[in-house]
Design a protein around this motif. Structure first.
Motif: not given
Length: 128
Positions: A1-14, A82-86, A88-93
């Motif tokens: 899963m692609f994470l880009n907010g508070g669940a990333m390392r160091g984030g309050p939801l990690h 589902v998103i596209e990563l840089a 071309g792979r797909a990922s949940l987000a």
């Protein structure tokens, strides 16, 4: 899963990832606008033009952790997609819910390309 907010390392939801392993740091394909939802969380929104690559982290999250911990913590303005990563792979987000019906303010932060960079800039602006 692609994470880009508070669940990333160091984030309050990690901690909600329950020890899920980090696979990589990467970006999305440059086909997304990036929004701050009420300054509480980020949201990706797919576009056909005018998008940018958005930074984040990919984790190997089990479906049980996704169901029991991650998704219940997400605001109703977001939905699983589902998103596209840089590369071309797909990922949940988590994506901005379509259609957007919330009254929570959206701020386009695509130019930052990174939730942490946006939050740091906001903190610096408040400090000065």
């Amino acid at each position: 899963m692609f994470l880009n907010g508070g669940a990333m390392r160091g984030g309050p939801l990690h901690h909600l990832l329950d020890g899920a392993p980090l696979v990589e740091e990467t970006t999305t394909a440059p086909v997304y606008r990036f929004y701050s939802v009420g300054d509480q969380c980020p949201a990706l929104y797919p576009v056909s033009h005018g998008g940018a690559a958005i930074a984040g982290e990919v984790y190997e999250v089990s479906l049980e952790v996704l169901r029991d911990k991650v998704l219940p913590a997400e605001p109703h303005e977001l939905e699983l997609g589902v998103i596209e990563l840089a590369d071309g792979r797909a990922s949940l987000a988590m994506l901005l819910r379509r259609p957007y019906t919330s009254h929570v303010q959206l701020t386009d932060i695509t130019g930052f390309g990174d939730w942490r960079a946006y939050k740091d800039a906001r903190a610096e602006a408040r400090a000065s």
